[in-house]
Design a protein around this motif. Structure first.
Motif, short mmCIF file in Angstrom:
data_model
loop_
_atom_site.label_atom_id
_atom_site.label_comp_id
_atom_site.label_asym_id
_atom_site.label_seq_id
_atom_site.Cartn_x
_atom_site.Cartn_y
_atom_site.Cartn_z
N HIS A 163 40.12 47.86 22.02
CA HIS A 163 40.84 48.45 23.05
C HIS A 163 41.08 47.33 24.16
CE1 HIS A 163 36.67 48.78 24.94
NE2 HIS A 163 37.39 48.42 25.97
N ALA A 164 41.70 47.64 25.34
CA ALA A 164 41.75 46.50 26.35
C ALA A 164 41.99 46.96 27.70
CB ALA A 164 43.07 45.55 26.01
N LYS A 165 41.54 46.08 28.72
CA LYS A 165 41.94 46.39 29.79
C LYS A 165 42.30 45.23 30.74
CE LYS A 165 37.46 46.95 29.15
NZ LYS A 165 35.89 47.23 28.58
N LEU A 166 42.84 45.45 31.87
CA LEU A 166 43.23 44.25 32.72
C LEU A 166 42.59 44.62 34.03
CD1 LEU A 166 44.90 41.73 33.83
CD2 LEU A 166 46.77 43.30 34.13
N ASN A 167 41.49 43.57 34.44
CA ASN A 167 40.48 44.27 35.46
C ASN A 167 41.19 43.25 36.81
OD1 ASN A 167 39.08 46.01 34.30
ND2 ASN A 167 37.33 44.93 34.47
N VAL A 168 41.74 43.84 37.66
CA VAL A 168 42.65 42.98 38.61
C VAL A 168 41.56 42.73 39.67
CG1 VAL A 168 44.48 43.15 40.17
CG2 VAL A 168 44.64 44.38 38.19
N LYS A 169 40.66 43.45 40.14
CA LYS A 169 39.86 43.05 41.30
C LYS A 169 40.61 42.29 42.51
CE LYS A 169 34.88 41.89 40.99
NZ LYS A 169 33.90 41.31 40.08
N ALA A 170 41.04 43.09 43.29
CA ALA A 170 42.33 42.66 44.20
C ALA A 170 41.80 41.87 45.46
CB ALA A 170 42.70 44.10 44.81
N GLY A 171 40.59 41.73 45.79
CA GLY A 171 40.17 40.82 46.59
C GLY A 171 39.98 41.55 47.94
N ASN A 172 39.45 40.81 48.82
CA ASN A 172 39.08 41.19 50.33
C ASN A 172 38.06 42.35 50.19
OD1 ASN A 172 40.88 39.52 52.17
ND2 ASN A 172 42.42 40.96 51.00
N GLY A 173 37.11 42.18 49.28
CA GLY A 173 35.87 42.79 49.20
C GLY A 173 35.70 43.81 47.98
N SER A 174 36.57 43.52 46.79
CA SER A 174 36.58 44.65 45.72
C SER A 174 35.28 44.43 45.28
CB SER A 174 37.38 43.92 44.75
OG SER A 174 38.67 43.40 44.95
N ARG A 175 34.66 45.80 44.87
CA ARG A 175 33.35 46.19 44.38
C ARG A 175 33.11 45.01 43.40
NH1 ARG A 175 30.98 51.04 45.53
NH2 ARG A 175 29.71 50.90 43.45
N GLU A 176 31.62 44.98 43.42
CA GLU A 176 30.86 44.40 42.25
C GLU A 176 31.06 45.40 40.97
OE1 GLU A 176 26.65 46.54 43.70
OE2 GLU A 176 26.68 44.61 42.76
N PHE A 177 30.61 44.82 39.86
CA PHE A 177 30.58 45.16 38.49
C PHE A 177 29.06 45.17 38.10
CE2 PHE A 177 33.19 47.13 34.92
CZ PHE A 177 32.30 47.85 34.14
N LYS A 178 28.01 46.31 38.13
CA LYS A 178 26.76 46.05 38.00
C LYS A 178 26.25 45.32 36.66
CE LYS A 178 25.20 49.10 41.47
NZ LYS A 178 24.11 50.29 41.82
N TRP A 179 25.10 45.21 36.43
CA TRP A 179 24.55 44.55 35.15
C TRP A 179 24.67 45.75 34.10
CZ3 TRP A 179 24.37 39.62 35.04
CH2 TRP A 179 24.01 38.83 36.01
N HIS A 180 25.33 45.21 33.07
CA HIS A 180 25.48 46.31 31.91
C HIS A 180 25.59 45.69 30.53
CE1 HIS A 180 29.51 45.40 32.92
NE2 HIS A 180 29.98 45.75 31.75
N GLN A 181 25.51 46.18 29.41
CA GLN A 181 26.21 45.90 28.29
C GLN A 181 27.25 46.63 27.67
OE1 GLN A 181 21.79 46.70 27.24
NE2 GLN A 181 21.53 44.53 26.27
N ASP A 182 28.17 46.33 26.94
CA ASP A 182 29.20 47.07 26.44
C ASP A 182 29.15 48.34 25.60
OD1 ASP A 182 30.85 46.05 28.42
OD2 ASP A 182 31.44 44.30 27.25
N ILE A 183 28.24 47.73 24.45
CA ILE A 183 28.27 48.42 23.26
C ILE A 183 28.03 49.54 23.31
CG2 ILE A 183 26.11 47.59 22.45
CD1 ILE A 183 29.21 47.88 20.28
N GLN A 184 27.04 50.18 24.44
CA GLN A 184 26.49 51.65 24.61
C GLN A 184 27.50 52.50 24.90
OE1 GLN A 184 25.03 49.00 25.57
NE2 GLN A 184 23.10 49.05 26.18
#
Ligand SMILES: O=C(O)CCC(=O)C(=O)O
Length: 300
Positions: free
Chosen positions: A114-135
């Motif tokens: 699968h795929a995503k495009l994470n844009v993270k627009a700026g001026n304070g876009s949220r963090e993405f917390k620590w994680h692993q993907d496979i779960q």
């Protein structure tokens, strides 16, 4: 396919040292890998797709909106399955520039997941917390790799991807909070054990490309700059690695062999993996799951 078998094939794109670093650290950053001629096409496709989000007022299956999104000022966390929104993305994801690179770390037969495009627009876009993907999408082995392409590059202020070196060889952590909600993030008690000395932040110029193993602990900070940080994230595996749960993100291309041939037998790595919720009941993007979990725990 497991690392011993993958390493029997000579690398096509990476040096032996780069490939060894991927298997040792669980990630690799290849600076300025994607050439400008591709980046121009990707930017133009991205602009078209983002333009379509102007008519959208709430997050849906394609667009995950950031706070403050409007027709005049589109602000996106993510375009889900960009390859299904514009043909240039799929052409790119099947191009040998990418599939040969992926073959170096999953073996010669490569399958798209699968795929995503994470844009993270700026001026304070949220963090993405620590994680692993496979779960979120367990497979029969741990070959799945996410390719991350910074379309415009990424500075420290733009919330670069950050990795915990070597964590792919350690445990898989629970991605459920203490209340039993799947949050796509490590619990605070596990995240606290990560020391700064283990963390590597991936910054770089336009086209800088990351290979990220599916077990590696990673995350990203807020984008405090005023420029977006588009990161294209297609996920692949060895052809003989099979996802055994319904996927949170679906696409007609899921399972397509993008290099080499299909498998007759599955590859198994018996190290256990926590299962995600039953996504058939619906999927919500990680940012809102993480926010809900924070609110629920604060209310306790
Ligand atoms: O876009 C980001 O900053 C983080 C993305 C990520 O970690 C993921 O999609 O798994």
């Amino acid at each position: 396919m497991k690392p011993d078998a993958i390493l029997k094939h000579s690398p096509l794109v990476l040096t032996e040292a780069q490939r060894a670093a991927y298997f040792r650290e669980g990630y690799l950053v290849v600076e300025n890998y994607v050439p400008e001629v591709w980046l121009r096409r990707l930017r133009s496709a991205m602009a078209e797709v983002i333009d379509r989000s102007r008519t959208v007022a709430a997050s849906n299956d394609v667009f995950v909106l950031e706070q403050g999104h409007s027709a005049d000022n589109p602000r996106l966390h993510r375009v889900t399955s960009p390859q299904d929104q514009h043909p240039v993305f799929w052409e790119f994801m099947c191009d040998p520039l990418i599939t040969d690179l992926v073959a170096d770390v999953v073996g010669p037969d490569v399958k798209f997941h699968h795929a995503k495009l994470n844009v993270k627009a700026g001026n304070g876009s949220r963090e993405f917390k620590w994680h692993q993907d496979i779960q979120a999408w367990p497979h029969t082995d741990y070959s799945p790799v996410t390719v991350g392409v910074y379309i415009d590059g990424c500075t420290d202020e733009q919330g670069p991807l950050a990795f915990v070196s070597g964590s792919h060889k350690g445990p898989l952590y629970s991605l459920y909070d203490e209340l039993g909600n799947f949050t796509v993030s490590l619990r605070d008690s596990d995240a606290r054990l990560i020391s700064d000395s283990q963390v590597k932040r991936a910054t770089g110029g336009p086209g800088t490309t990351i290979l990220l193993n599916c077990r590696t602990v990673h995350g990203s900070t807020r984008n405090t700059s005023n420029a977006a940080r588009p990161l294209l994230l297609p996920v692949y595996s060895s052809a003989d690695s099979f996802c055994y749960v319904p996927s949170p993100i679906v696409s007609p291309h899921m399972g397509d062999i993008v290099r080499g041939k299909a498998a007759r037998y599955a590859s198994f790595d018996v190290r256990p993996c926590e299962l995600p919720p039953d996504w058939r009941a619906g999927y919500r993007a990680p940012w809102s799951l993480q926010q809900d979990s924070e609110k629920a725990r604060m209310a306790m």
